[in-house]
Design a protein around this motif. Structure first.
Motif, short mmCIF file in Angstrom:
data_model
loop_
_atom_site.label_atom_id
_atom_site.label_comp_id
_atom_site.label_asym_id
_atom_site.label_seq_id
_atom_site.Cartn_x
_atom_site.Cartn_y
_atom_site.Cartn_z
N THR A 151 0.87 -1.17 0.00
CA THR A 151 0.00 0.00 0.00
C THR A 151 0.91 1.22 0.00
O THR A 151 1.76 1.37 0.88
CB THR A 151 -0.92 0.00 1.24
OG1 THR A 151 -1.64 -1.23 1.27
CG2 THR A 151 -1.90 1.16 1.18
N VAL A 152 0.75 2.06 -1.02
CA VAL A 152 1.64 3.21 -1.20
C VAL A 152 0.83 4.49 -1.32
O VAL A 152 -0.35 4.47 -1.64
CB VAL A 152 2.54 3.03 -2.45
CG1 VAL A 152 3.46 1.82 -2.28
CG2 VAL A 152 1.73 2.88 -3.70
N PRO A 174 1.51 7.26 -3.52
CA PRO A 174 1.23 7.86 -4.83
C PRO A 174 -0.11 7.38 -5.39
O PRO A 174 -0.35 6.19 -5.49
CB PRO A 174 2.38 7.39 -5.71
CG PRO A 174 3.47 7.03 -4.77
CD PRO A 174 2.78 6.55 -3.53
N GLN A 175 -0.98 8.33 -5.74
CA GLN A 175 -2.32 7.98 -6.18
C GLN A 175 -2.40 7.66 -7.67
O GLN A 175 -3.20 6.83 -8.06
CB GLN A 175 -3.29 9.13 -5.86
CG GLN A 175 -3.43 9.40 -4.38
CD GLN A 175 -4.10 8.27 -3.64
OE1 GLN A 175 -5.01 7.63 -4.14
NE2 GLN A 175 -3.63 7.98 -2.44
N GLY A 213 -0.98 6.40 -11.51
CA GLY A 213 -0.09 5.40 -12.08
C GLY A 213 1.25 5.95 -12.52
O GLY A 213 2.26 5.25 -12.45
N ARG A 245 3.40 5.81 -9.59
CA ARG A 245 3.65 4.46 -9.10
C ARG A 245 4.64 3.69 -9.97
O ARG A 245 5.37 2.85 -9.47
CB ARG A 245 2.34 3.67 -9.02
CG ARG A 245 1.49 4.08 -7.87
CD ARG A 245 0.36 3.11 -7.71
NE ARG A 245 -0.74 3.82 -7.10
CZ ARG A 245 -1.97 3.40 -7.14
NH1 ARG A 245 -2.28 2.31 -7.77
NH2 ARG A 245 -2.92 4.10 -6.55
N ASP A 246 4.63 3.92 -11.27
CA ASP A 246 5.52 3.17 -12.16
C ASP A 246 6.99 3.33 -11.80
O ASP A 246 7.70 2.33 -11.69
CB ASP A 246 5.27 3.55 -13.62
CG ASP A 246 3.94 3.00 -14.14
OD1 ASP A 246 3.36 2.12 -13.49
OD2 ASP A 246 3.49 3.48 -15.19
N LEU A 272 8.18 4.13 -8.90
CA LEU A 272 8.34 3.51 -7.59
C LEU A 272 8.45 2.00 -7.73
O LEU A 272 9.31 1.36 -7.11
CB LEU A 272 7.16 3.88 -6.68
CG LEU A 272 7.16 3.22 -5.30
CD1 LEU A 272 8.39 3.62 -4.50
CD2 LEU A 272 5.88 3.59 -4.55
N LEU A 273 7.60 1.41 -8.56
CA LEU A 273 7.65 -0.03 -8.80
C LEU A 273 9.02 -0.45 -9.36
O LEU A 273 9.64 -1.39 -8.88
CB LEU A 273 6.53 -0.44 -9.76
CG LEU A 273 6.50 -1.91 -10.17
CD1 LEU A 273 6.28 -2.81 -8.97
CD2 LEU A 273 5.41 -2.12 -11.22
N LEU A 311 1.02 -2.77 -6.26
CA LEU A 311 0.96 -1.48 -5.58
C LEU A 311 -0.47 -0.96 -5.62
O LEU A 311 -1.08 -0.89 -6.69
CB LEU A 311 1.89 -0.46 -6.26
CG LEU A 311 3.35 -0.84 -6.41
CD1 LEU A 311 4.12 0.31 -7.07
CD2 LEU A 311 3.97 -1.18 -5.08
N THR A 312 -0.99 -0.59 -4.46
CA THR A 312 -2.34 -0.02 -4.40
C THR A 312 -2.33 1.18 -3.48
O THR A 312 -1.48 1.32 -2.61
CB THR A 312 -3.37 -1.04 -3.88
OG1 THR A 312 -2.97 -1.50 -2.59
CG2 THR A 312 -3.50 -2.22 -4.81
N ALA A 313 -3.29 2.06 -3.70
CA ALA A 313 -3.49 3.21 -2.83
C ALA A 313 -4.29 2.77 -1.62
O ALA A 313 -5.01 1.77 -1.67
CB ALA A 313 -4.23 4.32 -3.59
#
Length: 103
Positions: free
Chosen positions: A24-25, A27-28, A30, A33-34, A36-37, A57-59
């Motif tokens: 659970t991260v 950043p809202q 995508g 998130r990319d 970060l992934l 990864l989910t918000a």
């Protein structure tokens, strides 16, 4: 990062490790998130020599108001509230966890 859940690591064969996790991260969107992934996968590969990495990864879930049927059902499934008429709370002697009122 807010939470790590369902972290699993195992070896399929010599030198073939796999790591899976639900993260659970904050950043809202995508686009945030990319990177970060990619960073997390690279870090895990370098630090632990794990070649196969699966990260979800989910918000965080938004807060849902009490009294909403979906929220109440999720609370019961998560153990935050017993199903109606089941357990000691149904006797009327135990306070509700959210309101403090006796049921």
């Amino acid at each position: 990062m807010i939470a790590v859940e369902d972290l699993k690591a195992w070896t399929v064969a010599l030198g073939q490790g796999i790591l899976c996790a639900h993260l659970t991260v904050t950043p809202q969107d995508g686009r945030a998130r990319d990177p970060l992934l990619y960073h997390l996968q690279t870090l895990i590969r370098q630090e632990f020599a794990i070649p196969e990495i699966i990260l979800q990864l989910t918000a965080p879930l938004p807060a849902v108001a009490s009294g909403n049927p979906l929220s109440d059902s999720l609370d019961r499934l998560l153990g935050n509230e017993p199903a109606p008429g089941i357990g000691p709370e149904s006797s009327g002697s135990t306070p509700d966890r959210r309101s403090g009122k006796v049921l």
